[in-house]
Write a protein that holds these residues in place. Structure first.
Motif, PDB file in Angstrom:
ATOM      1  N   HIS A  99       0.857  -1.188   0.000  1.00  0.00           N
ATOM      2  CA  HIS A  99       0.000   0.000   0.000  1.00  0.00           C
ATOM      3  C   HIS A  99       0.888   1.230   0.000  1.00  0.00           C
ATOM      4  CE1 HIS A  99      -3.008   2.935   1.086  1.00  0.00           C
ATOM      5  NE2 HIS A  99      -2.325   3.254   2.160  1.00  0.00           N
ATOM      6  N   GLY A 100       0.604   2.146  -0.917  1.00  0.00           N
ATOM      7  CA  GLY A 100       1.393   3.365  -0.994  1.00  0.00           C
ATOM      8  C   GLY A 100       0.735   4.386  -1.871  1.00  0.00           C
ATOM      9  N   TYR A 101       1.535   5.330  -2.328  1.00  0.00           N
ATOM     10  CA  TYR A 101       1.071   6.351  -3.257  1.00  0.00           C
ATOM     11  C   TYR A 101       2.237   6.692  -4.171  1.00  0.00           C
ATOM     12  CZ  TYR A 101      -0.852  10.584  -5.245  1.00  0.00           C
ATOM     13  OH  TYR A 101      -1.316  11.525  -6.132  1.00  0.00           O
ATOM     14  N   ASP A 102       2.062   6.442  -5.465  1.00  0.00           N
ATOM     15  CA  ASP A 102       3.100   6.664  -6.458  1.00  0.00           C
ATOM     16  C   ASP A 102       4.330   5.845  -6.071  1.00  0.00           C
ATOM     17  OD1 ASP A 102       4.235   7.592  -8.775  1.00  0.00           O
ATOM     18  OD2 ASP A 102       4.552   9.627  -8.072  1.00  0.00           O
ATOM     19  N   ASP A 103       5.477   6.479  -5.788  1.00  0.00           N
ATOM     20  CA  ASP A 103       6.660   5.701  -5.421  1.00  0.00           C
ATOM     21  C   ASP A 103       6.902   5.699  -3.914  1.00  0.00           C
ATOM     22  OD1 ASP A 103       7.477   8.292  -5.174  1.00  0.00           O
ATOM     23  OD2 ASP A 103       9.262   8.101  -6.411  1.00  0.00           O
ATOM     24  N   GLU A 104       5.891   6.099  -3.116  1.00  0.00           N
ATOM     25  CA  GLU A 104       6.001   6.048  -1.655  1.00  0.00           C
ATOM     26  C   GLU A 104       5.356   4.766  -1.143  1.00  0.00           C
ATOM     27  OE1 GLU A 104       4.401   9.566   0.175  1.00  0.00           O
ATOM     28  OE2 GLU A 104       5.244  10.834  -1.381  1.00  0.00           O
ATOM     29  N   LEU A 105       6.028   4.065  -0.269  1.00  0.00           N
ATOM     30  CA  LEU A 105       5.506   2.842   0.324  1.00  0.00           C
ATOM     31  C   LEU A 105       5.063   3.128   1.752  1.00  0.00           C
ATOM     32  CD1 LEU A 105       5.079  -0.233   0.146  1.00  0.00           C
ATOM     33  CD2 LEU A 105       7.420  -0.496   1.003  1.00  0.00           C
ATOM     34  N   TYR A 106       3.805   2.797   2.069  1.00  0.00           N
ATOM     35  CA  TYR A 106       3.279   3.027   3.414  1.00  0.00           C
ATOM     36  C   TYR A 106       3.196   1.739   4.226  1.00  0.00           C
ATOM     37  CZ  TYR A 106       1.722   7.477   1.393  1.00  0.00           C
ATOM     38  OH  TYR A 106       1.660   8.689   0.769  1.00  0.00           O
ATOM     39  N   ASP A 107       2.603   0.717   3.643  1.00  0.00           N
ATOM     40  CA  ASP A 107       2.373  -0.532   4.382  1.00  0.00           C
ATOM     41  C   ASP A 107       2.712  -1.737   3.507  1.00  0.00           C
ATOM     42  OD1 ASP A 107       0.991   0.703   6.727  1.00  0.00           O
ATOM     43  OD2 ASP A 107      -0.524   1.190   5.222  1.00  0.00           O
ATOM     44  N   ILE A 108       3.197  -2.793   4.159  1.00  0.00           N
ATOM     45  CA  ILE A 108       3.403  -4.088   3.512  1.00  0.00           C
ATOM     46  C   ILE A 108       2.630  -5.121   4.316  1.00  0.00           C
ATOM     47  CG2 ILE A 108       5.049  -5.904   2.899  1.00  0.00           C
ATOM     48  CD1 ILE A 108       7.208  -3.778   2.657  1.00  0.00           C
ATOM     49  N   TYR A 109       1.925  -5.992   3.598  1.00  0.00           N
ATOM     50  CA  TYR A 109       1.195  -7.096   4.211  1.00  0.00           C
ATOM     51  C   TYR A 109       1.737  -8.409   3.650  1.00  0.00           C
ATOM     52  CZ  TYR A 109      -2.208  -3.658   5.807  1.00  0.00           C
ATOM     53  OH  TYR A 109      -2.817  -2.590   6.429  1.00  0.00           O
ATOM     54  N   SER A 110       1.917  -9.379   4.541  1.00  0.00           N
ATOM     55  CA  SER A 110       2.450 -10.688   4.140  1.00  0.00           C
ATOM     56  C   SER A 110       1.614 -11.791   4.772  1.00  0.00           C
ATOM     57  CB  SER A 110       3.902 -10.837   4.607  1.00  0.00           C
ATOM     58  OG  SER A 110       4.700  -9.818   4.066  1.00  0.00           O
ATOM     59  N   ILE A 111       1.776 -12.978   4.234  1.00  0.00           N
ATOM     60  CA  ILE A 111       1.113 -14.150   4.796  1.00  0.00           C
ATOM     61  C   ILE A 111       1.880 -14.588   6.036  1.00  0.00           C
ATOM     62  CG2 ILE A 111       0.552 -16.577   4.364  1.00  0.00           C
ATOM     63  CD1 ILE A 111       0.297 -15.829   1.407  1.00  0.00           C
ATOM     64  N   SER A 112       1.170 -14.995   7.057  1.00  0.00           N
ATOM     65  CA  SER A 112       1.810 -15.498   8.269  1.00  0.00           C
ATOM     66  C   SER A 112       2.527 -16.809   7.967  1.00  0.00           C
ATOM     67  CB  SER A 112       0.757 -15.731   9.355  1.00  0.00           C
ATOM     68  OG  SER A 112       1.287 -16.477  10.417  1.00  0.00           O
ATOM     69  N   GLU A 113       3.646 -17.027   8.621  1.00  0.00           N
ATOM     70  CA  GLU A 113       4.370 -18.288   8.433  1.00  0.00           C
ATOM     71  C   GLU A 113       3.564 -19.484   8.947  1.00  0.00           C
ATOM     72  OE1 GLU A 113       8.655 -18.296   9.096  1.00  0.00           O
ATOM     73  OE2 GLU A 113       8.546 -16.110   9.299  1.00  0.00           O
ATOM     74  N   GLN A 114       2.564 -19.240   9.793  1.00  0.00           N
ATOM     75  CA  GLN A 114       1.722 -20.317  10.324  1.00  0.00           C
ATOM     76  C   GLN A 114       0.422 -20.489   9.540  1.00  0.00           C
ATOM     77  OE1 GLN A 114       2.970 -17.833  12.596  1.00  0.00           O
ATOM     78  NE2 GLN A 114       4.730 -19.158  12.882  1.00  0.00           N
ATOM     79  N   ASP A 115       0.214 -19.704   8.499  1.00  0.00           N
ATOM     80  CA  ASP A 115      -1.039 -19.746   7.740  1.00  0.00           C
ATOM     81  C   ASP A 115      -1.222 -21.094   7.061  1.00  0.00           C
ATOM     82  OD1 ASP A 115      -2.849 -19.488   5.368  1.00  0.00           O
ATOM     83  OD2 ASP A 115      -3.008 -17.437   6.074  1.00  0.00           O
ATOM     84  N   SER A 116      -2.426 -21.636   7.163  1.00  0.00           N
ATOM     85  CA  SER A 116      -2.727 -22.893   6.468  1.00  0.00           C
ATOM     86  C   SER A 116      -4.038 -22.791   5.698  1.00  0.00           C
ATOM     87  CB  SER A 116      -2.802 -24.052   7.477  1.00  0.00           C
ATOM     88  OG  SER A 116      -3.863 -23.813   8.389  1.00  0.00           O
ATOM     89  N   THR A 117      -4.613 -21.590   5.601  1.00  0.00           N
ATOM     90  CA  THR A 117      -5.915 -21.434   4.957  1.00  0.00           C
ATOM     91  C   THR A 117      -5.851 -20.695   3.622  1.00  0.00           C
ATOM     92  OG1 THR A 117      -6.345 -19.367   6.147  1.00  0.00           O
ATOM     93  CG2 THR A 117      -7.087 -21.411   7.191  1.00  0.00           C
ATOM     94  N   SER A 118      -4.799 -19.948   3.373  1.00  0.00           N
ATOM     95  CA  SER A 118      -4.705 -19.166   2.148  1.00  0.00           C
ATOM     96  C   SER A 118      -4.304 -20.048   0.969  1.00  0.00           C
ATOM     97  CB  SER A 118      -3.682 -18.033   2.320  1.00  0.00           C
ATOM     98  OG  SER A 118      -4.095 -17.142   3.330  1.00  0.00           O
ATOM     99  N   TYR A 119      -4.939 -19.804  -0.185  1.00  0.00           N
ATOM    100  CA  TYR A 119      -4.635 -20.613  -1.367  1.00  0.00           C
ATOM    101  C   TYR A 119      -4.876 -19.817  -2.642  1.00  0.00           C
ATOM    102  CZ  TYR A 119      -9.623 -21.058  -2.192  1.00  0.00           C
ATOM    103  OH  TYR A 119     -10.940 -20.761  -2.453  1.00  0.00           O
TER     104      TYR A 119
END
Length: 167
Positions: A99-119
């Protein structure tokens, strides 16, 4: 992770050569969300590809990107894992959200290392045309917090897409 995000957002703001094509529908935290979609060849294997879904404001400034990496070029159901777009874990399929604006980065979201539901499921892969159809569900947690009001968790549900690999 911060450096990866900065490089990713900067590269995406200079993506004039990308040929966005296809359609995407998904709920993000229960609300409809969509963007421009493209599949790109993987940089680590000819047998894999990546998907980028970008959102833009009314002035065509990049805002957000949901990306899937290291997807095999064949139909199948792939669990999503915490991984990077480089060896040695190139057998894992991953996802990130920036998440950001143009070339500015505000937030990064990642999958948890314990995740077993995402596909991510590839329901159709047409090798001749490079066209892909699929669906996905993914839960991500904020790993870089730069905005004041960003949620701690993003939940993408009922995702469906159709795109093609931009060679």
């Amino acid at each position: 992770m911060l450096l990866l995000g900065i490089v990713f957002v900067y590269a995406c703001s200079k993506d004039n050569g990308r040929n966005y094509w296809g359609e995407i529908s998904v709920l993000k935290n229960g609300e409809p969300w969509s963007g421009k979609i493209v599949a790109l060849p993987s940089t680590i294997s000819d047998a894999k590809f990546n998907i980028s879904i970008m959102t833009y404001d009314e002035n065509d400034i990049p805002l957000d990107e949901l990306g899937f990496i290291k997807i095999p070029k064949k139909s199948g159901m792939y669990p999503l894992s915490f991984t990077f777009s480089q060896p040695p874990d190139d057998s894992l399929v991953g996802a990130n959200y920036f998440h950001g604006y143009d070339d500015e980065l505000y937030d990064i979201y990642s999958i948890s290392e314990q995740d077993s539901t995402s596909y991510l499921e590839i329901t159709e892969f047409n090798e001749k045309k490079g066209e892909i159809r699929g669906k996905f569900n993914v839960t991500m947690y904020r790993t870089l917090a730069g905005s004041w009001n960003g949620p701690d968790t993003l939940v993408f549900t009922d995702g469906a897409f159709h795109t093609r690999i931009d060679e």
